[in-house]
Motif scaffolding. Sequence first.
Motif, short mmCIF file in Angstrom:
data_model
loop_
_atom_site.label_atom_id
_atom_site.label_comp_id
_atom_site.label_asym_id
_atom_site.label_seq_id
_atom_site.Cartn_x
_atom_site.Cartn_y
_atom_site.Cartn_z
N LYS A 79 80.88 39.53 37.92
CA LYS A 79 80.75 40.36 36.72
C LYS A 79 79.28 40.57 36.37
N LYS A 80 78.54 39.46 36.42
CA LYS A 80 77.14 39.49 36.01
C LYS A 80 76.29 40.46 36.85
N GLU A 108 77.00 44.02 36.22
CA GLU A 108 76.46 44.36 34.91
C GLU A 108 74.96 44.63 34.98
#
Length: 808
Positions: A402-403, A406
Amino acid sequence: MKYDHKAIEKKWQDEWDRRSAFVAKNDYTLPKYYALVEFPYPSGQGLHIGHPRPYTAMDIIARKKRMQGYNVLFPIGWDAFGLPTENYAIKNKIKPQIITERNIATFKRQIKSLGLSFDWSREINTTDPSYYKWTQWIFIQLFKHGLAYKKEIAVNFCTSCKVVLANEEVVGGVCERCGGEVVRKVKSQWLLKITDYAQRLIDGLADLDFIERVKTQQINWIGRSDGAEIKFGTSAGDEIVVFTTRPDTLFGATYMVMAPEHTLVEKWISAGIIKNADEVRAYQAQAARKSDFERTELQKEKTGVRLDGVVAINPANGVSIPIFISDYVLATYGTGAIMAVPGHDTRDWEFAKKFGLPIVQVVADSSGAEVDVESGAYTETETGVLVNSDYLNGLSVEDAKKKIVEVLGEKGLAQPKVNYKLRDWVFSRQRYWGEPVPMVWCEKCGWVPLPEDQLPLLLPDLDEYEPTDTGESPLAKCEEWVNTTCPKCGGPGKRETDVMPNWAGSSWYFIRYCDPHCDNALASPEAVKYWMPVDWYNGGMEHVTLHLLYSRFWAQFLYDIGVLPYSEPYLKRTAHGMILGENGEKMSKSRGNVINPDDIVEEYGADTLRLYEMFIGDFEKAAPWSPASIRGCRRFLERVAALPELISGEGVTPELERDFHKTIKKVTLDIDNMKFNTAIAAMMTLLNKINDTGRLTKDEFATFITLLCPFAPHLCEELNQTVLGSSELISLAKWPEWDESKTVDEEVEIAVQINGKLRGTLVIPMGAEQAAVVAAVRADEKFAPMLEGKTVIKEIYVPNKLVNLVIK
RNA sequence: GCCGGUGUGGUGGAAUAGGCAGACACCCGGGACUUAAAAUCCCGUGAAACGAAAGUUUCGUACCGGUUCGAUUCCGGUCACCGGCACCA
């Protein structure tokens, strides 16, 4: 009664026909039930002994539902376009139309001889112009909605059938039908955008009553992957976009690989950027020559070529990394390019080892300890923790995914992305015996569909059906047919000469059954609304990724354009097991273990064949044919035929009455669960008990043959008429009901265990209390000595089943 | 390699919210009927040991282990076979 199956069976088949006994009523106020079997391809070999298994199963279900008061639609038809007929036509110089007609006649005679309660008034045939008119109509709707398009693609081409195959038809690198070699060829083909429906085809399964293995096989075939697209800059200025399910490992990407067919390769060669262009070209040529079969065969050893003169930049850390082309990256999946993370992907690891590329570890095990990535890729995702990855360090794989998306997403370098393995459906066949594609090519207007009033576009009558060596359809030779006018501008036009695959007609046939003679629509909206969806559809596992998926796709499309009021065509789907040869192998001519149903019907009768195919074993599992076992089923029917001798005027015996109620319950529930083998066993047990009792009443006899009727309808009709003197059909009689209170015995034999070991049995009143049962055990002359001088430390009592005393 | 499924008598197969393993049938053996055979009917039929016999005991659901009063059924591991997918990033 002497049991003469030959005299009985024909008589009742004719009688059912004469009375239109199984014709579905067009009274839309009645409760309906739509039971469906996969309609057969009428091959030249005639009916296979495997066909009666699913047909009889659904026949039993349809017959029982009818007897329970439902308006039942149980239709049959012919899926008659297809290659075997065409190949036979070429070989024997007989028109496919004539062969098809003959084969259907044989199949029809054979199916009729089985006493199946099909509604023959709704018989359909996919090769009938009044039917394929609507197959063509659906194609035009798909075209109008942008879901049918023509494209130059590399297709699977069978060198033996000389025909393009869908991916689904290539099995193990060879042609599913003939086993011939399949090569890749670039051709202009019609494709259907089934990929637009990929997610809906997965989601739709959730609420359907399909057996689990069907659901998982479809889900795996569609092959959803959640990941991200990431952009890599290059020294050439162009960006390479990759798809990955492991964006978390980006810091470990030490090189990139593109498919040999990737468009950037061509661009860079033309621009003179690539210094080893000759080597690259040679590799591209070599990859293109490989058939699918060779690709899979050669997959053990990774091959590839580095693009000399250009490098990519890892967007995570700015490091320059080399770019390769290799055929282990597929042009048809994702973006046709990957970031290679040899530390955490097995394929990349193999490639890196071969080409001496750096292997960097970016995921450690749960304790954060280093793992050895030199001896193999570390692919654990559940417990892994990120290392050597700057701001991702310490995160779990899930969080890191996810990071990174992002962080890069903010710079426009990454975005979440879902990919599917499912490809668009190749819908063109360069053959004769199929539905003509109702499209005209006009130099001015492009592809133009025929207007509805010009449908059906008839398949022209040819004398030669040989496909051309160039792979063009035989229709291309028929110039007076090919040359036409453009429906749009009236200028000269040329018809599409390819035909549809044989999956076309079967993708909507269940709709046609609702109203098979309708001439202004697929079927009238009222009929469709009433009969659809199919309540229960049984078929083979071999159709799960082909027919079953295609027909769900068409149904969803027809729902979208307002033709179908339901988006899922089938509420319930089950699958039967194959009938194997006596030796446990698949039946085939070459193995010499083929059984002809005609011989069995002749010798034992249809009722025995039906009964045996249901008794042979678990319906969902494969079962070997046994010529010895079938005699047991025949014997059972002979004993049933002898039953009237026992009918007496004396009243019912309470024991037998209970046995009847139990059997009615068992048979009723077993049919609903497709446990036909135990339903038959229950009726056999009941018959044995009747014989032990030595007498039964007329009513009990009537109940018995009513229960047996769905399984062995001919014999039951005959007994109903000759013994009970009825002029009504027992096939339409009311299904027996059971009285729950009468299925319970007064006494029951329970198991007596001491310390968990069986020590004997005890007869107790039904529903006895624990204290009373334990007292009875203690008082029993057999068990009492075993308990003497011991302390009972635990009593376990399962009502009406077992008592267990733990002693010390 | 991944996904799914299956392993039970001589054979096909029953029985799993954990509770008498082998229902029902086939084959086989014995008997009745028959001049005889076929057909039919009756009896027996998981294995081993003991017993003259009625019977008794032990073992037994692919293999190893666990949970439980109790496991074909649940859990962990192993093996074999069948089906599907297969360089899907």
